[in-house]
Motif scaffolding. Sequence first.
Motif, PDB file in Angstrom:
ATOM      1  N   TYR A  66      -7.234  45.394 -22.950  1.00  0.00           N
ATOM      2  CA  TYR A  66      -6.449  46.635 -23.748  1.00  0.00           C
ATOM      3  C   TYR A  66      -4.999  45.645 -24.465  1.00  0.00           C
ATOM      4  CZ  TYR A  66      -2.730  50.168 -23.954  1.00  0.00           C
ATOM      5  OH  TYR A  66      -1.774  50.809 -24.536  1.00  0.00           O
ATOM      6  N   HIS A  67      -4.252  45.028 -23.621  1.00  0.00           N
ATOM      7  CA  HIS A  67      -3.210  44.376 -24.206  1.00  0.00           C
ATOM      8  C   HIS A  67      -3.669  43.476 -25.375  1.00  0.00           C
ATOM      9  CE1 HIS A  67      -0.942  44.353 -20.296  1.00  0.00           C
ATOM     10  NE2 HIS A  67      -0.733  45.438 -20.827  1.00  0.00           N
ATOM     11  N   TYR A  68      -4.852  42.731 -25.424  1.00  0.00           N
ATOM     12  CA  TYR A  68      -4.862  41.771 -26.518  1.00  0.00           C
ATOM     13  C   TYR A  68      -5.336  42.817 -27.868  1.00  0.00           C
ATOM     14  CZ  TYR A  68      -8.173  39.503 -29.757  1.00  0.00           C
ATOM     15  OH  TYR A  68      -8.838  38.881 -30.803  1.00  0.00           O
ATOM     16  N   TRP A  69      -6.000  44.067 -27.924  1.00  0.00           N
ATOM     17  CA  TRP A  69      -6.127  44.945 -28.846  1.00  0.00           C
ATOM     18  C   TRP A  69      -4.897  45.480 -29.545  1.00  0.00           C
ATOM     19  CZ3 TRP A  69     -10.113  43.758 -31.681  1.00  0.00           C
ATOM     20  CH2 TRP A  69     -11.115  43.137 -31.257  1.00  0.00           C
ATOM     21  N   GLN A  70      -4.092  46.037 -28.472  1.00  0.00           N
ATOM     22  CA  GLN A  70      -2.846  46.773 -28.604  1.00  0.00           C
ATOM     23  C   GLN A  70      -1.720  45.636 -29.335  1.00  0.00           C
ATOM     24  OE1 GLN A  70      -2.404  50.219 -27.590  1.00  0.00           O
ATOM     25  NE2 GLN A  70      -0.841  50.012 -29.237  1.00  0.00           N
ATOM     26  N   ASN A  71      -1.737  44.490 -29.032  1.00  0.00           N
ATOM     27  CA  ASN A  71      -0.950  43.611 -29.925  1.00  0.00           C
ATOM     28  C   ASN A  71      -1.406  43.476 -31.128  1.00  0.00           C
ATOM     29  OD1 ASN A  71       1.095  42.733 -27.636  1.00  0.00           O
ATOM     30  ND2 ASN A  71      -0.255  41.596 -26.660  1.00  0.00           N
ATOM     31  N   LEU A  72      -2.650  43.375 -31.274  1.00  0.00           N
ATOM     32  CA  LEU A  72      -3.048  43.143 -32.806  1.00  0.00           C
ATOM     33  C   LEU A  72      -2.971  44.359 -33.683  1.00  0.00           C
ATOM     34  CD1 LEU A  72      -6.620  41.489 -32.027  1.00  0.00           C
ATOM     35  CD2 LEU A  72      -4.435  40.426 -32.971  1.00  0.00           C
ATOM     36  N   ASN A  73      -2.936  45.834 -32.883  1.00  0.00           N
ATOM     37  CA  ASN A  73      -2.692  46.901 -33.858  1.00  0.00           C
ATOM     38  C   ASN A  73      -1.205  47.209 -34.019  1.00  0.00           C
ATOM     39  OD1 ASN A  73      -4.176  48.994 -35.167  1.00  0.00           O
ATOM     40  ND2 ASN A  73      -3.497  50.347 -33.145  1.00  0.00           N
ATOM     41  N   GLU A  74      -0.218  46.529 -33.898  1.00  0.00           N
ATOM     42  CA  GLU A  74       1.164  46.742 -34.179  1.00  0.00           C
ATOM     43  C   GLU A  74       1.543  47.564 -35.361  1.00  0.00           C
ATOM     44  OE1 GLU A  74       5.547  44.844 -33.951  1.00  0.00           O
ATOM     45  OE2 GLU A  74       3.832  43.613 -33.484  1.00  0.00           O
ATOM     46  N   ASP A  75       0.721  47.292 -36.415  1.00  0.00           N
ATOM     47  CA  ASP A  75       0.758  47.698 -37.742  1.00  0.00           C
ATOM     48  C   ASP A  75      -0.076  49.110 -37.980  1.00  0.00           C
ATOM     49  OD1 ASP A  75       2.971  46.221 -38.358  1.00  0.00           O
ATOM     50  OD2 ASP A  75       1.667  44.720 -39.267  1.00  0.00           O
ATOM     51  N   ARG A  76      -0.783  49.396 -36.997  1.00  0.00           N
ATOM     52  CA  ARG A  76      -1.779  50.557 -36.990  1.00  0.00           C
ATOM     53  C   ARG A  76      -3.029  50.021 -37.945  1.00  0.00           C
ATOM     54  NH1 ARG A  76       2.927  52.914 -37.475  1.00  0.00           N
ATOM     55  NH2 ARG A  76       2.609  53.492 -39.693  1.00  0.00           N
ATOM     56  N   GLU A  77      -3.405  49.098 -38.102  1.00  0.00           N
ATOM     57  CA  GLU A  77      -4.595  48.450 -39.124  1.00  0.00           C
ATOM     58  C   GLU A  77      -5.992  48.509 -38.557  1.00  0.00           C
ATOM     59  OE1 GLU A  77      -3.375  44.703 -40.825  1.00  0.00           O
ATOM     60  OE2 GLU A  77      -1.799  45.517 -41.618  1.00  0.00           O
ATOM     61  N   LEU A  78      -6.033  48.560 -37.149  1.00  0.00           N
ATOM     62  CA  LEU A  78      -7.392  48.599 -36.366  1.00  0.00           C
ATOM     63  C   LEU A  78      -7.604  50.134 -36.065  1.00  0.00           C
ATOM     64  CD1 LEU A  78      -6.854  45.397 -34.059  1.00  0.00           C
ATOM     65  CD2 LEU A  78      -7.643  45.513 -36.338  1.00  0.00           C
ATOM     66  N   TRP A  79      -6.663  50.837 -35.725  1.00  0.00           N
ATOM     67  CA  TRP A  79      -7.264  52.284 -35.565  1.00  0.00           C
ATOM     68  C   TRP A  79      -5.741  52.925 -35.632  1.00  0.00           C
ATOM     69  CZ3 TRP A  79      -6.341  49.094 -31.161  1.00  0.00           C
ATOM     70  CH2 TRP A  79      -5.498  49.275 -30.432  1.00  0.00           C
ATOM     71  N   LYS A  80      -5.807  54.341 -35.797  1.00  0.00           N
ATOM     72  CA  LYS A  80      -4.465  55.078 -36.106  1.00  0.00           C
ATOM     73  C   LYS A  80      -3.666  55.034 -35.150  1.00  0.00           C
ATOM     74  CE  LYS A  80      -5.651  56.607 -40.454  1.00  0.00           C
ATOM     75  NZ  LYS A  80      -4.466  56.344 -41.543  1.00  0.00           N
ATOM     76  N   LEU A  81      -3.925  56.018 -34.068  1.00  0.00           N
ATOM     77  CA  LEU A  81      -3.115  56.344 -32.836  1.00  0.00           C
ATOM     78  C   LEU A  81      -3.885  56.910 -31.819  1.00  0.00           C
ATOM     79  CD1 LEU A  81       0.493  57.313 -34.692  1.00  0.00           C
ATOM     80  CD2 LEU A  81       0.141  55.128 -33.399  1.00  0.00           C
TER      81      LEU A  81
END
Length: 538
Positions: free
Chosen positions: A441-456
């Motif tokens: 979860y931390h891995y993906w959350q760090n990659l989504n700081e700019d909300r490019e992988l999923w919205k919210l």
Amino acid sequence: MAGGVRIGRPTTGSSFSSYRILISAISTLLFLAILSIIFSNNHHSLLPLTTTTTAVQSDPSRTRLDLIHKQANDHVSLVNAYASFARKLKLDNSKQLRVFEDLEKNLSELVIRNTNVDSIDEDVLRQFEKEVKDRVKVARQVVGEAKESFDNQIKIQKLKDTIFAVNEQLNKARRHGSFSSLIAARSLPKSLHCLAMRLVEERLQHPDKYVDVGRGKPEFEDPGLYHYAIFSDNVIAVSVVVNSAVKNADEPWKHVFHVVTDKMNLAAMQVWFKMRPVEGGAHVEVKAVEDYKFFNSSYVPVLTQLESTNLQSFYFENQESENVTKDSSNMKFRNPNYLSMLNHLRFYLPEMYPKLHQILFLDDDVVVQRDLTGLWKISMDGKVNGAVETCFGSFHRYAQYMNFSNPLIKERFNPKACAWAYGMNFFDLDAWRREKCTQEYHYWQNLNEDRELWKLGTLPPGLMTFYSTTKPLDKSWHVLGLGYNPSISMDEINNAAIIHYNGNMKPWLDIAMNQFRPLWTKYVDYEMEFVQICNFGL
């Protein structure tokens, strides 16, 4: 001489009369002479002009030609008018339009060919008249056949225009309705605010009665009992979840409820369960997020992201209401509730309850309708998350929740994979620790700081974290949609172990659906004095 003849002068009256006669005769002669001269000079020029004009006016061939021209031109205009209707009605490829265009072309060519004719031969004129009559006959026949069709087409087009306008108004009303519904869903009803204030007031007036409420009991760490996790800031909602689970449990004393709230609502939650202890000897632990010391920005990446200026402005910056309502499909992602850490605690269950092996996670908008201990008897087959799948057809697939244009997402996940529901999730905490799901979860959350992988939200990262470690449960364990879907059958609801009011129409709000609300209100503790004082449910 008396007998001689005497010649005398004439009288004055006879003399004047003779003079007038003489003058009149001279004037008449002069006038006749002038006329004679005029006629003699202009006789040859006047006569041919009069003769030519009379000849033109009396030429029947020229008159017929003019009439034929007029008839042809009138029908050219008529044909062009119907052709214009055909184009307006979007019949460009129709047979009628092609016929109109051919008729207009033929009539125009006939008129042009016979316009500048100096000498009119009777045979030519007769042939021209016949050709025009033939074209006019065809034109009238085509117009007659098309008139009724065109009238219907015009009516259909007007109906289409009306439907389009009404549809635009409907879409606008839906956008505004969605916006209003979200506002209503995010608002705190007066009765709930009153209830929370009364409970806090009770805590302030009698602090000694509520010291360390629900803390330190050995049952809270006993892995042999049935443990539930409920994270919420809504007192009445949590009480309904606990009451419904206890009242439908075969052995309620074996059930332990871990309630976590924020610091602002901690006192109200503690006072409620102190004043209204659950039946059957069930156990309730009430804690605040702040009680978990590991939950800090150095360990939890989402904490750092939620404190960022960009994300704060995304939720709280001023925006014109017109632009907001236009983007109704994404308005839900601007819900500030996503900033609450209560939504992200679900990814840290092993750290929160290190001595437990299994736990059942429940949202605060569910109602339990039968004993749930059967979940602990299901073999998880080494999986971490037991959940009910929500996909059918092409709906609720992974492609709807994350950005598959990103190469990382495209490489790791199948866009057609079936999604599952958060709200009733049975977690094997030992398998969780073994699979290192929190680190995932931390891995993906760090990659989504700019909300490019999923919205919210928490469902997309949940789908990613437990992508290959989720065990599908029978759908009767968890029925969703009571907060937005009025079409759910009562048979399906009555057979469900848990019903879920996911959506905007929560059962404690005035916008709740009346047919489903009694299933929730029957577990509300209306005998509680503060519920009565605050007129809850009235």
